[in-house]
Design a protein around this motif. Sequence first.
Motif, PDB file in Angstrom:
ATOM      1  N   GLY A   5       0.794  -1.227   0.000  1.00  0.00           N
ATOM      2  CA  GLY A   5       0.000   0.000   0.000  1.00  0.00           C
ATOM      3  C   GLY A   5       0.824   1.273   0.000  1.00  0.00           C
ATOM      4  N   LEU A   6       2.090   1.216   0.353  1.00  0.00           N
ATOM      5  CA  LEU A   6       2.901   2.428   0.406  1.00  0.00           C
ATOM      6  C   LEU A   6       3.468   2.787  -0.970  1.00  0.00           C
ATOM      7  N   SER A   7       3.723   1.807  -1.801  1.00  0.00           N
ATOM      8  CA  SER A   7       4.250   2.096  -3.139  1.00  0.00           C
ATOM      9  C   SER A   7       3.197   2.772  -4.009  1.00  0.00           C
ATOM     10  N   HIS A   8       1.966   2.320  -3.886  1.00  0.00           N
ATOM     11  CA  HIS A   8       0.850   2.859  -4.676  1.00  0.00           C
ATOM     12  C   HIS A   8      -0.338   3.073  -3.734  1.00  0.00           C
ATOM     13  N   PRO A   9      -0.297   4.142  -2.932  1.00  0.00           N
ATOM     14  CA  PRO A   9      -1.304   4.337  -1.875  1.00  0.00           C
ATOM     15  C   PRO A   9      -2.748   4.422  -2.366  1.00  0.00           C
ATOM     16  N   LYS A  10      -2.960   4.758  -3.646  1.00  0.00           N
ATOM     17  CA  LYS A  10      -4.333   4.869  -4.152  1.00  0.00           C
ATOM     18  C   LYS A  10      -4.846   3.536  -4.710  1.00  0.00           C
ATOM     19  N   GLU A  11      -3.977   2.554  -4.787  1.00  0.00           N
ATOM     20  CA  GLU A  11      -4.359   1.236  -5.303  1.00  0.00           C
ATOM     21  C   GLU A  11      -4.918   0.360  -4.176  1.00  0.00           C
ATOM     22  N   LEU A  12      -5.936  -0.415  -4.504  1.00  0.00           N
ATOM     23  CA  LEU A  12      -6.520  -1.356  -3.550  1.00  0.00           C
ATOM     24  C   LEU A  12      -5.616  -2.582  -3.448  1.00  0.00           C
ATOM     25  N   VAL A  13      -5.247  -2.955  -2.245  1.00  0.00           N
ATOM     26  CA  VAL A  13      -4.426  -4.147  -2.022  1.00  0.00           C
ATOM     27  C   VAL A  13      -5.389  -5.338  -2.080  1.00  0.00           C
ATOM     28  N   SER A  14      -5.398  -6.039  -3.222  1.00  0.00           N
ATOM     29  CA  SER A  14      -6.399  -7.081  -3.445  1.00  0.00           C
ATOM     30  C   SER A  14      -5.807  -8.431  -3.847  1.00  0.00           C
ATOM     31  N   LEU A  15      -4.490  -8.518  -3.857  1.00  0.00           N
ATOM     32  CA  LEU A  15      -3.826  -9.755  -4.266  1.00  0.00           C
ATOM     33  C   LEU A  15      -2.851 -10.205  -3.184  1.00  0.00           C
ATOM     34  N   PHE A  16      -2.455 -11.474  -3.276  1.00  0.00           N
ATOM     35  CA  PHE A  16      -1.513 -12.026  -2.311  1.00  0.00           C
ATOM     36  C   PHE A  16      -0.393 -12.727  -3.059  1.00  0.00           C
ATOM     37  N   CYS A  17       0.850 -12.338  -2.763  1.00  0.00           N
ATOM     38  CA  CYS A  17       2.026 -12.958  -3.359  1.00  0.00           C
ATOM     39  C   CYS A  17       2.461 -14.107  -2.450  1.00  0.00           C
ATOM     40  N   SER A  18       2.339 -15.329  -2.959  1.00  0.00           N
ATOM     41  CA  SER A  18       2.694 -16.516  -2.157  1.00  0.00           C
ATOM     42  C   SER A  18       4.188 -16.584  -1.881  1.00  0.00           C
ATOM     43  N   GLU A  19       4.995 -16.170  -2.834  1.00  0.00           N
ATOM     44  CA  GLU A  19       6.449 -16.232  -2.659  1.00  0.00           C
ATOM     45  C   GLU A  19       6.920 -15.284  -1.556  1.00  0.00           C
ATOM     46  N   CYS A  20       6.394 -14.072  -1.554  1.00  0.00           N
ATOM     47  CA  CYS A  20       6.796 -13.071  -0.552  1.00  0.00           C
ATOM     48  C   CYS A  20       5.920 -13.132   0.708  1.00  0.00           C
ATOM     49  N   GLU A  21       4.803 -13.859   0.623  1.00  0.00           N
ATOM     50  CA  GLU A  21       3.823 -13.940   1.703  1.00  0.00           C
ATOM     51  C   GLU A  21       3.359 -12.559   2.133  1.00  0.00           C
ATOM     52  N   LYS A  22       2.965 -11.756   1.122  1.00  0.00           N
ATOM     53  CA  LYS A  22       2.519 -10.381   1.368  1.00  0.00           C
ATOM     54  C   LYS A  22       1.319 -10.060   0.494  1.00  0.00           C
ATOM     55  N   ALA A  23       0.468  -9.195   1.018  1.00  0.00           N
ATOM     56  CA  ALA A  23      -0.627  -8.651   0.224  1.00  0.00           C
ATOM     57  C   ALA A  23      -0.048  -7.564  -0.677  1.00  0.00           C
ATOM     58  N   VAL A  24      -0.500  -7.545  -1.937  1.00  0.00           N
ATOM     59  CA  VAL A  24       0.020  -6.570  -2.907  1.00  0.00           C
ATOM     60  C   VAL A  24      -1.118  -5.992  -3.733  1.00  0.00           C
ATOM     61  N   CYS A  25      -0.851  -4.853  -4.336  1.00  0.00           N
ATOM     62  CA  CYS A  25      -1.825  -4.229  -5.231  1.00  0.00           C
ATOM     63  C   CYS A  25      -1.582  -4.755  -6.655  1.00  0.00           C
ATOM     64  N   ARG A  27      -0.788  -3.227  -9.365  1.00  0.00           N
ATOM     65  CA  ARG A  27       0.391  -2.631  -9.999  1.00  0.00           C
ATOM     66  C   ARG A  27       1.677  -3.317  -9.551  1.00  0.00           C
ATOM     67  N   CYS A  28       1.771  -3.630  -8.265  1.00  0.00           N
ATOM     68  CA  CYS A  28       2.946  -4.349  -7.761  1.00  0.00           C
ATOM     69  C   CYS A  28       2.982  -5.776  -8.309  1.00  0.00           C
ATOM     70  N   ALA A  29       1.782  -6.385  -8.481  1.00  0.00           N
ATOM     71  CA  ALA A  29       1.699  -7.758  -8.983  1.00  0.00           C
ATOM     72  C   ALA A  29       2.271  -7.873 -10.395  1.00  0.00           C
ATOM     73  N   ILE A  30       2.058  -6.843 -11.222  1.00  0.00           N
ATOM     74  CA  ILE A  30       2.604  -6.895 -12.589  1.00  0.00           C
ATOM     75  C   ILE A  30       3.990  -6.261 -12.667  1.00  0.00           C
ATOM     76  N   GLY A  31       4.442  -5.719 -11.543  1.00  0.00           N
ATOM     77  CA  GLY A  31       5.782  -5.120 -11.484  1.00  0.00           C
ATOM     78  C   GLY A  31       6.741  -6.046 -10.767  1.00  0.00           C
ATOM     79  N   PHE A  32       7.032  -5.708  -9.536  1.00  0.00           N
ATOM     80  CA  PHE A  32       8.016  -6.445  -8.741  1.00  0.00           C
ATOM     81  C   PHE A  32       7.680  -7.930  -8.596  1.00  0.00           C
ATOM     82  N   HIS A  33       6.402  -8.273  -8.524  1.00  0.00           N
ATOM     83  CA  HIS A  33       5.966  -9.647  -8.270  1.00  0.00           C
ATOM     84  C   HIS A  33       5.546 -10.394  -9.540  1.00  0.00           C
ATOM     85  N   LYS A  34       5.906  -9.871 -10.721  1.00  0.00           N
ATOM     86  CA  LYS A  34       5.406 -10.452 -11.978  1.00  0.00           C
ATOM     87  C   LYS A  34       5.798 -11.913 -12.184  1.00  0.00           C
TER      88      LYS A  34
END
Length: 102
Positions: A5-25, A27-34
């Motif tokens: 939520g801090l990288s893209h504060p206006k984005e809804l955190v609606s996904l979960f990255c299993s590798e990092c065990e973190k909730a992500v938005c 935009r992060c899912a198609i970026g850092f977590h692609k």
Amino acid sequence: MPPPGLSHPKELVSLFCSECEKAVCPRCAIGFHKSHDVTSIEEVYEHIKVKMDELKKKTESKIYNLKLVQINNFHYNFFDTIISKNSVTLCLCPEIYLPSDF
């Protein structure tokens, strides 16, 4: 990596990255977590809920069994005491009566 939520504060955190065990938005899912396994939070929630219900049932079963052992031990100790004090042979019934709150 900043907290969700801090990288893209206006984005809804609606996904979960299993590798990092973190909730992500998204935009992060198609970026850092692609290259990571990303799932919807709702799907992860339902999976965790099922697992928690299974653990709850197993725990309740173990507690019930421990209570039975405790009651059995009480009955055996009680009857052993009666037998040893009175030197009388008793016919022990295998039935166990549980307290009403058990």
